[in-house]
Structure formats: C-alpha cells, structure tokens
Design a protein around this motif. Structure first.
Motif, PDB file in Angstrom:
ATOM      1  N   THR A 124      -4.305   1.182   9.446  1.00 16.61           N
ATOM      2  CA  THR A 124      -2.765   1.082   9.315  1.00 16.61           C
ATOM      3  C   THR A 124      -2.421   1.732  11.277  1.00 16.61           C
ATOM      4  O   THR A 124      -1.104   0.738  11.732  1.00 16.61           O
ATOM      5  CB  THR A 124      -1.842   2.797   8.914  1.00 16.61           C
ATOM      6  N   ALA A 195       8.748   0.338   5.568  1.00 17.67           N
ATOM      7  CA  ALA A 195       7.878   1.155   4.200  1.00 17.67           C
ATOM      8  C   ALA A 195       8.338   0.335   3.527  1.00 17.67           C
ATOM      9  O   ALA A 195       7.131   1.118   2.590  1.00 17.67           O
ATOM     10  CB  ALA A 195       9.643   2.215   4.507  1.00 17.67           C
ATOM     11  N   GLU A 197       6.726  -2.700   1.668  1.00 19.41           N
ATOM     12  CA  GLU A 197       6.008  -2.952   1.894  1.00 19.41           C
ATOM     13  C   GLU A 197       4.428  -2.118   1.380  1.00 19.41           C
ATOM     14  O   GLU A 197       3.700  -2.208   0.626  1.00 19.41           O
ATOM     15  CB  GLU A 197       5.588  -3.986   3.027  1.00 19.41           C
ATOM     16  N   LEU A 198       4.715  -1.271   2.080  1.00 13.69           N
ATOM     17  CA  LEU A 198       3.894   0.048   2.023  1.00 13.69           C
ATOM     18  C   LEU A 198       4.011   0.877   1.019  1.00 13.69           C
ATOM     19  O   LEU A 198       2.679   1.026   0.406  1.00 13.69           O
ATOM     20  CB  LEU A 198       3.474   0.615   3.789  1.00 13.69           C
ATOM     21  N   MET A 199       4.773   0.867   0.737  1.00 14.00           N
ATOM     22  CA  MET A 199       4.834   1.795  -0.658  1.00 14.00           C
ATOM     23  C   MET A 199       4.922   0.874  -1.508  1.00 14.00           C
ATOM     24  O   MET A 199       4.145   1.443  -3.097  1.00 14.00           O
ATOM     25  CB  MET A 199       6.158   1.643  -0.701  1.00 14.00           C
ATOM     26  N   GLN A 202       0.817   1.065  -1.502  1.00  7.68           N
ATOM     27  CA  GLN A 202       0.152   2.639  -2.315  1.00  7.68           C
ATOM     28  C   GLN A 202       0.713   2.977  -4.153  1.00  7.68           C
ATOM     29  O   GLN A 202      -0.053   3.130  -4.398  1.00  7.68           O
ATOM     30  CB  GLN A 202       1.680   3.728  -1.592  1.00  7.68           C
ATOM     31  N   LEU A 207      -3.396   1.748  -0.413  1.00  6.88           N
ATOM     32  CA  LEU A 207      -3.260   2.321   0.892  1.00  6.88           C
ATOM     33  C   LEU A 207      -3.394   3.831   1.064  1.00  6.88           C
ATOM     34  O   LEU A 207      -3.767   4.027   0.036  1.00  6.88           O
ATOM     35  CB  LEU A 207      -1.639   3.312   0.968  1.00  6.88           C
ATOM     36  N   ASP A 212       1.562   8.433   4.424  1.00  2.13           N
ATOM     37  CA  ASP A 212       3.354   8.479   4.055  1.00  2.13           C
ATOM     38  C   ASP A 212       3.581   6.963   3.733  1.00  2.13           C
ATOM     39  O   ASP A 212       3.364   7.345   5.930  1.00  2.13           O
ATOM     40  CB  ASP A 212       4.153   9.387   4.000  1.00  2.13           C
ATOM     41  N   PRO A 213       4.475   6.330   3.322  1.00  3.94           N
ATOM     42  CA  PRO A 213       5.166   4.431   4.163  1.00  3.94           C
ATOM     43  C   PRO A 213       6.349   5.405   4.889  1.00  3.94           C
ATOM     44  O   PRO A 213       5.866   4.442   6.056  1.00  3.94           O
ATOM     45  CB  PRO A 213       5.325   4.307   2.136  1.00  3.94           C
TER      46      PRO A 213
END
Length: 432
Positions: A124, A195, A197-199, A202, A207, A212-213
């Motif tokens: 990341t 945020a 995209e990372l969620m 997750q 992830l 944490d996104p």
C-alpha cells in the motif's frame, strides 16, 4: 469514417481492416485478446493484438475522444508517464461513438492485480507513493486530472518500487499553471475515489487487515502535501550557507526525479535570502538516459539506477583484477556481454513473461545478496540465478503483469531454455 493517427503511424496500418462500422462490444475478430485483472471502465474497452503490439480501444463520444487524444499527446510530450495514444476514429456510421486507440502498457499491472498477488513488503505504501508522484508531476506541468483514481492508473515494477502511468485523461485539463483551488479539488477527488476503491478491495478480502481505507486515502493526501512542499516551498538561507544549501536542495529534487528551471534568491528582513526554486517535471530519468547511452537498454528509472550501480561495481572489480584503469564505456560494454545478457538468456522460456527482464535481473542481484549473507560468502551470480529461477520466479503469478509478448506470441520467446537445457552451456559469469 475518419482516422486520425499520430506519427509514427505504421502500427495503425494493421488496424485499418477492423470492423469499425460495428459497435465495439459486438466485434468478433481473431486479434481480440483479454487482459487479466484489468481495471473497471465506464466505457466499452477491448484489446487488439496486432504486429507484436497490443492496443486498447475505447468507445466514447467524439468530443471526449478528440479531447483525450489531444491531452494524451501533450502529456506525452511533457515527459509525464502515461499511455501512448495512437489515434482516434471519428465519423463512424449509424451515429456510433468515436474510438480512442492507445498502446497497451507492456508489463503493467492494475491495482487490483497487485493486491490480488502482493509481492514484497508495504504494498500500500509503494502504491500510494507512485500515485502521489504521478499526481504531483501532473500538477507541476499544469495538468488538472479531474479523475485521479487507482482504476485510472497502471503500475510497473521498478526495481522493487512501483511507477505509475496515467491511463484515462477524459476529464483532464491543461493550464499554464494550476491554482491552489484546482490542486485541492483534484486532491479531494483522489481522496474520495481511492477510499472507495480500497473499501471495495476490503469487501473482497484483498486488503490487509491492518489497512483502513479511509486512513490510507488520507495518507495519500498527506504524502502529496509533503512532496509538493519539498518541491515548491521557499526557505530562508543565511549568506554563508547559501552555496551548499542550494546545491543540497537541487540534489534532493534531482534524486526525486525533478529538474529545476530557475533559482531565485530574494532578500529577507532577517538578513538572509529566501530561496525560491521553479521546479518542473524532468525529462525521462537521468539514470535511464545514461544507461541507454552506455548499453542500449531502455528500462525504468530505478532499474537503471540499480543496473548502473552494478556496472560501477563490475568496473571496480575489473580494475582491481587487471591493476589498471578501465574506461566507463568499456566496463559497460563488457558488463552487458558478460553479466547481463548471459543472465537474461538463462531465464527459462516458460517464466520469461512473469516480469520484465530488467526487473528479473534486479531481483537476482537482491537474491544473490540474501544468499551470500546467509552463506557468509559471495555465492556468485550463477548460483544466485539458478536458485532464483528454481524457487522465486515460479512463484510470481502469471497474471500479475501483462506482457505483450505473452499475448502476441503464444509459443513464447525463442531462445535458451536456461540452465536446465542439457544441450546448453551455463554462462560463465561467476567470477564477478
């Protein structure tokens, strides 16, 4: 129909007989190919393998296609990492949308492929650093992205680090200079999109649990601010320290891959001077240019830095062994013939598309260091390469990167089968 292709346009010749009169999603052609783990697009995007290259075709309204074609060409001339735009097809029959044609970025990964097949520590962090550097380069050049996201970026491995390349420029605008408000707006967009995209990652359990996104997206903004400050902030210098402090600041910027256009000293009420630097995006990296001039190898910037260091080490060994000075050009030529090319020839054919050659060579150098540390003695390049080909390279997922050669040459590259070929003689590069 009207075809507009940028020079050199020889690559476009083989594309002219595609069924441009049909909607892209209905095409049936033997040259259509799939890109594993590719990102999500709002538009229909398909890939064509032609004449040893792979091209991405995107169907979008003509106004957007012409605009993106123009923006990508200008961004390319600025030296900003981005996909290479080949042309645009407009005035298609039956009111079909236009088609933007770009070259697919060889040996690149989407962020989804990287998280699905993580390699190395702190993925990341490396991803965010690459994304931030790309955004800063755009802003320094006066480019407002308007859609900064991981989905609109492709990533290449670069000696363990990642390099980011802009893929989608539909919303981009080019100005003489960006205002603070424009940069902040781009940052807000980046924060929200990254945020989200990372969620999504997750939710798909891709992830790491400790990421944490929301925090990661906020960290992207903080990283941007730190890099922007390093490149643009003014600092007060006392007269006695001006010379070395200016040189130190410029060296730091050069190491980050940026050039300095102007150095301005302004009298300060404190009795010193305020140092104001005008920073611009550098041309393709300094180390890349030096390595290409000496060896003809065209690689990423960090890879070039690593290979140049190996050439310098090899040159030192040559001078010690021969008790005489060896010119840089001679050392580079011998390193290419005696060290680099034998390693590349020894890569097993079925593994050659896992990573690009320079990245494999870099990883072998790293592997040699780890093996030598464990053994308490230098194990040599041949032993390190054998062990790397046996134990490390086979573990690199086949769909982590997308080499064009894998799609355009189903039989694989022609050459040595590596150390396992009983008819082949293992290259003799153990002495160094």
């Amino acid at each position: 129909m009207h075809f507009v292709f940028s020079p050199p346009a020889q690559a476009a010749a083989g594309l002219l007989n595609l069924p441009w009169e049909q909607p892209l999603e209905e095409w049936e052609d033997d040259r259509l190919t799939e890109i594993p783990q590719r990102g999500i697009s709002r538009h229909v995007v398909r890939f064509i393998a032609e004449s040893g290259e792979v091209f991405a075709l995107k169907e979008i309204p003509e106004r957007l296609a012409r605009r993106e074609y123009s923006v990508l060409r200008r961004i390319g001339r600025m030296g900003i990492p981005a996909v290479d735009v080949l042309g645009v097809v407009v005035e298609r029959p039956d009111d079909l949308d236009a088609m933007l044609v770009t070259r697919f970025l060889d040996y690149s990964s989407s962020f989804r492929a990287l998280f699905a097949n993580p390699r190395g520590a702190h993925l990341t962090d490396r991803l965010m650093d690459a994304q931030v550097e790309l955004l800063v380069r755009l802003h320094l050049a006066g480019v407002f992205w308007g859609d900064c996201s991981l989905s609109n970026t492709l990533f290449r491995f670069d000696a363990g680090a990642l390099s980011a390349f802009l893929v989608d420029a539909e919303t981009a605008e080019i100005h003489p200079q960006l205002s603070v408000g424009q940069r902040e707006h781009d940052l807000d967009i980046a924060y929200e999109k990254v945020a989200a995209e990372l969620m999504d990652l997750q939710a798909g359990e891709l992830l790491a649990e400790d990421i944490d996104p929301i925090d990661a997206a906020g960290d992207l903004v903080n990283r941007y601010r730190r890099l922007w400050a390093e490149l643009t902030d003014e600092e007060v210098l006392q007269r006695k320290e001006q010379r070395y402090r200016i040189g130190e600041r410029i060296r730091r910027l050069n190491e980050l891959g940026f050039d300095v256009d102007e150095v301005e000293l302004i009298d300060d009420p404190s009795g010193g001077s305020r140092l104001k630097l005008t920073t611009r995006v550098a041309e393709p990296g300094h180390h890349r240019r030096v390595l290409f001039a000496r060896t003809g190898l065209d690689v990423q910037e960090n890879q070039a830095r690593r290979l140049l260091a190996d050439i310098a080490s090899f040159r030192g060994w040559l001078e010690q062994a021969g008790q005489r000075r060896v010119p840089e050009a001679v050392a580079a030529s011998r390193w290419l013939a005696e060290i680099y090319e034998p390693v590349v020839r020894a890569i097993p054919a079925h593994l050659r598309t896992r990573l690009d050659q320079a990245e494999i060579f870099h990883e072998i150098l790293e592997h040699r260091w780890f093996l030598s540390e464990a053994a308490g003695v230098d194990v040599g390049t041949t032993a390190a390469a054998r062990d790397y080909f046996d134990r490390v390279l086979p573990e690199v997922p086949e769909d982590l990167v997308t080499p064009v050669s894998a799609m355009t040459d189903p039989e694989g590259p022609i050459g040595s089968e590596g150390f396992d070929d009983p008819e082949a003689t293992a290259p003799d590069f153990d002495e160094f």
